[in-house]
Design an enzyme around this catalytic site. Structure first.
Site, PDB file in Angstrom:
ATOM      1  N   ASN A   2      -8.519  -1.339   4.116  1.00  0.00           N
ATOM      2  CA  ASN A   2      -8.568  -1.560   2.669  1.00  0.00           C
ATOM      3  C   ASN A   2      -7.472  -2.504   2.187  1.00  0.00           C
ATOM      4  OD1 ASN A   2      -6.801   0.637   3.431  1.00  0.00           O
ATOM      5  ND2 ASN A   2      -6.489   1.033   1.279  1.00  0.00           N
ATOM      6  N   GLU A  15      -3.391  20.815  -0.137  1.00  0.00           N
ATOM      7  CA  GLU A  15      -3.942  22.151   0.067  1.00  0.00           C
ATOM      8  C   GLU A  15      -3.684  22.642   1.474  1.00  0.00           C
ATOM      9  OE1 GLU A  15      -8.025  22.656  -1.247  1.00  0.00           O
ATOM     10  OE2 GLU A  15      -7.056  23.576  -2.943  1.00  0.00           O
ATOM     11  N   ASP A  71       0.863  -1.178   0.000  1.00  0.00           N
ATOM     12  CA  ASP A  71       0.000   0.000   0.000  1.00  0.00           C
ATOM     13  C   ASP A  71       0.903   1.232   0.000  1.00  0.00           C
ATOM     14  OD1 ASP A  71      -2.327   1.578   0.320  1.00  0.00           O
ATOM     15  OD2 ASP A  71      -1.981   1.656   2.471  1.00  0.00           O
ATOM     16  N   LYS A  72       0.348   2.390  -0.329  1.00  0.00           N
ATOM     17  CA  LYS A  72       1.168   3.612  -0.338  1.00  0.00           C
ATOM     18  C   LYS A  72       0.958   4.432   0.928  1.00  0.00           C
ATOM     19  CE  LYS A  72      -0.083   7.420  -2.143  1.00  0.00           C
ATOM     20  NZ  LYS A  72       0.151   8.354  -1.029  1.00  0.00           N
TER      21      LYS A  72
END
EC number: 7.6.2.1
Length: 1192
Positions: free
Chosen positions: A818, A496, A392-393
């Site tokens: 996940n 952001e 996974d990242k």
């Protein structure tokens, strides 16, 4: 069983709110989850069934039944039943313990409290008791208990914000909004309790981004989509409360549909041992048949005369029936070739290796006081055979913390530290950072070491001011103040947040917004800008813009986006600045930073009014609306003036680059499977050095149909192989074996480095049966594969694809829910106890706190476990063939009577007492090279991947070695005893003396052999090896004593024999001759092999010994430098639709909510082997001293 059929047949779901009786007739699953494998009733049958899937256990059960038949048993039944029960009990206890912890975690989740409307009152209810159709109240920062239809919330227009990190790994907030008809219900419990809407929707499925349904209420129907649904596993954020109706519960939720099943994992060595046990059983049957035929012939030709000689009264025996009984007797006697103690020892060794992982201080993370944990004890040696890692990242490779690092404004870089002669300096902890403490609204964790930016701000540089003003105005961030008066930003993407926080720390503070205005504080002065238009982000535009009017009446367009896109929109006068900024962006990208270009444009009032009128017309258009709006955006976002660029660091976890580099050198391929968008994943690939600018090509697959995906894959393969490909591109392969052979040939012809990037929607088509072979062929030829926007189930499907088509050992590593299905699917699952809860850890086989520990887990613990297990098995099979086959040779001299050559007690104790501890010590403690050298030389890992240390060939070598030793053990004493007399002139060639001599020779030979096999000596090895010999003699003399014979005369017939035999010097000469004859060929072979063809580990071991003798020298690890060549990096982890949400005012609050909670093999081949032998130490030290400079 009925329920499972019901679920399979379910094509649509009908749910009525607040009506449990109505919903129960559909037999929907409740909200209880089960990740455990057993319960009290099923544990014994299922666990025994799993254990007897091991061929060896079934084999020993069969032997036990044979030993209970007195006509054929020459050994007592307890020699088999005791160890068999011990092994099954130990394994059952271990499995029960593992499952207990699964039950414990299930209960922890199932017993969480949730507020549910029952009988018109809001009551506290356990998660497991929540039913489909119930209305549930959620509060801020709570986990969602089931898949809910959002009814109402504390936010205007029924909006709520959720974090989906457990589902897709993304921590940026997502918006869900209720239907307007239900949002009016608010928090009125009585109205919510009377709500009786009926939802007709899709059946349970695993698609996270799709939902279709219809709500029928008050004689009207309302369509439902994914924006109205909150899924289990999400967390409610920045929303005081919300109410939802349960649509899917427990195993039907999309999270659980994606989690996959708990699988019974076995290592490749386990599977090989099953095959070998079958082969050995076949070998025993052959030996038994030979001896049975011999017995029948002997009975026919000799037996009758023998009975006459002994005056036996019984009639003539049937020679065929005698041979039949002898066959089964020999099967029992020779069964010790695979003793049950082998499996006891394997379990003990694996347990020891697991404790070494748990106790390893170098894998302990002090930041969270988290040690590494081996959550299973059956897979350790497979850690030394990994070929593919699926990672996974977010939260695994990265910390998911965005930090503003550098910027380029008007052609000048800020954020780098220079010395007096304008040379870059390394930032150290001693370097003083910029002091932001004078500003009340600064974020304390923000650090910048370059003081020149603050100086430019104080001097009033207009370009710098405009740059920071843009950062404070052009975004989708929402602000609020907590009770302490502190300004808190709620960000939709972490990028952001980093940019707005940076502007805030430099004095341009975003304060608040309304649908029409944005208020910022510029260096202490409040300024309100009128928001005229919001040009939203999407994946095609790759930019966002705002059009504002300042208090002076000027209209300006501020834009930020991908440099490749924005540079095309610049005014021609920017050419010089463009070239300089482009160089700066290349430098930033080379450092692995995520880059963004910044530009603005001043607009004429009249032109803007005309443009705005056209935009309103386009929004009202019925046809080609999106195309017209896009064209207007393109028109006004032109002739921009470049301000500069930003560089954000998505902080990698500590040691990720070194770990990835080291694992790549160990020939392990790393695939990144992430729910993040393509640009973000590619950026991290470059930052981790998985993707480099030196690669020949990076193939991007993004087709929207199966035909497009197939065509893109074919084109990529043509580019990779070139036009003159000498073999077919056909995608249908009839057998796996030819496919594997073809792939190995193809891999040898590929000379460059390639990478593959594929999107989730393209992957869905690529995983179809007629395309998947193209995908796996291309992907396995690439050095790196990145899969973006993939669902949890797709992650598991990719792992299964590689397992099936490559026959390779796989490892999956992740930190969120996940990743659970991927972790369960891989041969080895590793969970990181990170920011996203413990679901990944609970489903994993191994867990730790940081990705960098994976290097030590594989290269040290994995390699050692594989090395030790292979050594243990080789020795064990050798030892038992040598021990058992003596019976076969003896059969030819005892009339094939199934008489044992040893004392029965020796047979019982040989594997349990005399030889068990030395082999256990070797299997637990042995190591060929130190842990540091295992890390420094990743090439040492390759023998495990190639399965070189224990395979069928190695097994046959061990068997041949054992057969040779058994021949020596039998025929050397037999020849010596032939016509021999003792020192007193008496005969010593009796059966009992022969048995004692052979048994003593055997114990000494196998002890000397294990001493030769041991590479790493500890006190325990010495005590166990030499102690076992001492134990043998102690027990031998005790069992041959008069005292024990008087107590048990039938059990210990060898009275006084040990003293009588071992007092003879000739017996000791026989033992010595037998030992030398057994060991000398092995010593000679190993001596020649190590000096003629030394392996890499042999060379390193020599170097280690030389280093111990030499004076220790300090070692420096060379620094890893990143390439600085240009690549486009777009870091906007953003979603479309936020601009419209902001300008509509739907997400604006009426009031503030309550506060939220390289060595080469040429080392010795330049001169003759004998010269190498003479100068071994000198050459090894010199070669390793030089090589240390170039190793990782």
């Amino acid at each position: 069983m009925f329920c499972s059929k019901k679920k399979l047949l379910e094509v649509e779901r009908i749910v009525k709110a607040n009506d449990r009786e109505y919903n129960e007739k559909f037999q929907y699953a409740d909200n209880r989850i089960h990740t455990s494998k057993y319960n009290i009733l099923t544990f014994l049958p299922i666990n025994l069934f799993e254990q007897f899937q091991r061929v060896a256990n079934a084999y020993f059960l069969f032997l036990l039944i044979l030993q209970l038949i007195p006509e054929i048993s020459s050994l007592t039944w307890f020699t088999t039943i005791v160890p068999l029960v011990l092994v099954i009990t130990m394994t059952a206890v271990k499995d029960a313990t593992d499952d207990y912890f699964r039950h414990k975690s299930d209960n922890q989740v199932n017993n969480r409290q949730s507020e549910v409307i029952i009988d018109s009152k809001l009551q506290s209810e356990k998660w497991m008791n929540v039913k489909v159709g119930d209305i549930v109240k959620l509060e801020n920062n709570q986990f969602v208990a089931a898949d809910l239809l959002l009814l109402s919330s504390s936010e205007p227009h029924g909006l709520c914000y959720i974090e989906t990190a457990e589902l897709d790994g993304e921590t940026n907030l997502k918006v869900r909004h209720a239907l307007s008809v239900t949002s009016e219900l608010g928090a009125d419990i009585s109205r919510l309790a009377r709500f009786d809407g009926i939802v007709v929707c899709e059946a349970p499925n695993n698609k996270l981004d799709k939902f279709t349904g219809v709500l029928s209420w008050k004689d009207s129907k309302h369509s439902l989509d994914n924006q109205k649904i909150i899924l289990r596993g999400c967390i409610l954020r920045n929303t005081s409360w919300c109410f939802g109706m349960v649509i899917f519960a427990g195993p039907d939720t999309k999270l659980m549909q994606n989690s996959g099943k708990t699988k019974f994992k076995r290592t490749s060595i386990d599977r090989l041992m099953n095959i070998l046990v079958l082969w050995i059983f076949g070998f025993l049957v052959c030996l038994g048949i030979i001896l049975a035929i011999g017995n029948s012939i002997w009975e026919n030709q000799v037996g009758g005369q023998f009975r006459t000689f002994l005056f036996w009264s019984e009639g003539e025996k049937n020679s065929v029936f005698s041979g039949f009984l002898t066959f089964w007797s020999y099967i029992i006697i020779l069964n010790t070739v695979v003793p049950i103690s082998l499996y006891v020892s394997v379990e003990v060794i694996r347990l020891g290796h697991s404790y070494f992982i748990n106790w390893d201080r170098k894998m302990y993370y002090s930041g969270k006081a988290t040690p590494a944990e081996a959550r299973t004890t059956t897979l350790n040696e497979e850690l030394g055979q990994i070929e593919y890692i699926f990672s996974d990242k977010t939260g695994t490779l990265t910390q998911n913390i965005m930090t503003f690092k550098k910027c380029s404004i008007n052609g000048k870089i800020y954020g780098e530290v220079h010395d007096d002669v304008e040379r870059k300096k390394e930032i150290t902890k001693k370097k003083e950072s910029v002091d932001f403490s004078v500003k009340s609204q600064t974020k304390r964790t923000f650090q910048l070491f370059d003081h020149s930016l603050m100086e430019s701000i104080k001097l009033g540089d207009p370009q710098v001011h405009e740059f920071l003003r843009l950062l404070a105005l052009c975004h989708t961030v929402m602000s609020e103040e907590n009770n302490a008066g502190q300004l808190i930003y709620q960000v939709q993407s972490p990028d952001e947040g980093a940019l707005v926080t940076a502007a805030r720390n430099f004095g341009f503070i975003f304060k608040s917004r309304t649908p029409e205005t944005i208020t910022i504080e510029e260096l202490g002065t409040l300024v309100t800008y009128q928001l005229l238009a919001f040009l939203d982000f999407n994946n095609i535009r790759k930019r966002m813009s705002v059009i504002v009017r300042n208090p002076a009446g000027q209209i300006k367009l501020y834009s930020k986006g991908a440099d490749t896109i924005l540079f095309e929109k610049l005014h021609p006068s920017n050419e010089g600045l463009l070239s300089l900024t482009s160089d700066h962006l290349s430098e930033f990208a080379g450092e692995g930073l995520r880059t963004l270009a910044i530009a603005y444009r001043e607009l004429d009032d009249k032109y803007f009014q005309e443009w705005h009128k056209m935009l309103e017309d386009a929004n009202a258009a019925m046809d080609k609306r999106d195309e017209r709006i896009s064209g207007l955006y393109e028109e006004i976002e032109s002739d921009l003036m470049l301000l500069g660029a930003t560089a954000i660091e998505d902080k990698l976890q500590e040691g990720v680059i070194e770990t990835v580099t080291s694992l790549s050198l160990a020939n392990i391929k790393i695939w990144v499977l992430t729910g993040d968008k393509q640009e973000t994943a590619i950026n991290i690939g470059y930052a981790c050095n998985m993707l480099t600018d030196d690669m020949n090509d990076v193939f991007v697959i993004s087709g929207n149909t199966a035909v497009e995906v197939r065509e893109e894959l074919r084109k990529a393969k043509e580019n990779l192989f070139g036009q003159n490909r000498s073999f077919s591109n056909g995608h249908v392969v009839s057998e796996n074996k030819p496919q594997l052979e073809l792939d190995s040939v193809v891999e040898e012809t590929i000379t460059g480095d390639y990478a593959l990037v594929i999107n989730g929607h393209s992957l869905a088509h690529a995983l179809e049966s007629d395309v998947k072979n193209d995908l796996i062929e291309l992907a396995c030829l690439c050095k790196t594969v990145v899969c973006c926007r993939v669902t949890p189930l797709q992650k598991a499907q990719v792992v299964e694809l590689v397992k099936k088509h490559r026959n390779a050992v796989t490892l999956a590593i992740g930190d969120g829910a996940n990743d659970v299905s991927m972790i369960k699917s891989a041969h080895i699952g590793v969970g990181i106890s990170g920011q996203e809860g413990l679901q990944a850890v609970l489903a994993s086989d191994y867990s730790f706190a940081q990705f960098r520990y994976l290097q030590r887990l594989l290269l040290v613990h994995g390699r050692w476990s594989y090395f030790r297990m292979c050594k243990f098995l080789c020795y064990f099979f050798y030892k038992n063939f040598a021990f058992t086959l003596v019976h076969f040779w003896f059969g030819f001299f005892c009339g094939f009577s199934a008489q044992t050559v040893y004392d029965q007690w020796f047979i019982t104790l040989f594997n349990i007492v005399y030889t068990s501890l030395p082999v256990l010590a070797m299997g637990i403690f042995d190591q060929d090279v130190s842990d540091q050298n295992s890390m420094d030389y990743p090439q040492l890992y390759e023998p495990g991947q190639l399965n070189l240390l224990f395979n069928k060939r190695k097994f046959f070598i061990c068997v041949a070695h054992g057969i040779y030793t058994s021949l020596v053990l039998f025929f050397v004493p037999f020849g010596a005893f032939y016509n021999m007399v003792g020192e007193d002139g008496q005969h010593v060639a009796d059966y009992q003396s022969f048995a004692v001599t052979m048994a003593t020779s055997l114990v000494i030979v196998v002890s000397v052999q294990i001493a030769l096999d041991t590479s790493y000596w500890t006190v325990i090895n010495h005590v166990f090896i030499w102690g076992s010999i001492a134990t043998y003699f102690s027990i031998l003399f005790a069992m041959h004593s008069n005292g024990i014979y008087e107590v048990f005369p039938n059990q210990f017939p060898f009275v006084g024999n040990a003293w009588h035999s071992l007092n003879q010097k000739c017996i000791w000469l026989i033992i010595l001759l037998t030992t030398v004859a057994s060991v000398i060929p092995v010593v000679a072979f190993r001596f020649l092999k190590m000096h003629l063809y030394p392996s890499l580990s042999d060379q390193i071991r020599w170097w280690q010994k030389a280093q111990k003798k030499a004076k220790p020298t300090s070692r420096r690890r060379p620094q890893t430098r990143r390439s600085s060549s240009r690549r486009s990096g777009y870091s906007f982890a953003h979603q479309e639709g936020y601009g419209e949400l902001i300008t509509s005012g739907k997400n604006m609050r009426v009031k503030n909510p309550p506060p939220t909670s390289g060595l080469e093999k040429t080392l010795y081949n330049s001169t003759s082997w004998i010269e190498n032998l003479c100068k071994k130490t000198t050459d090894t030290v010199n070669s390793f001293s030089q090589d240390k400079a170039v190793k990782l």
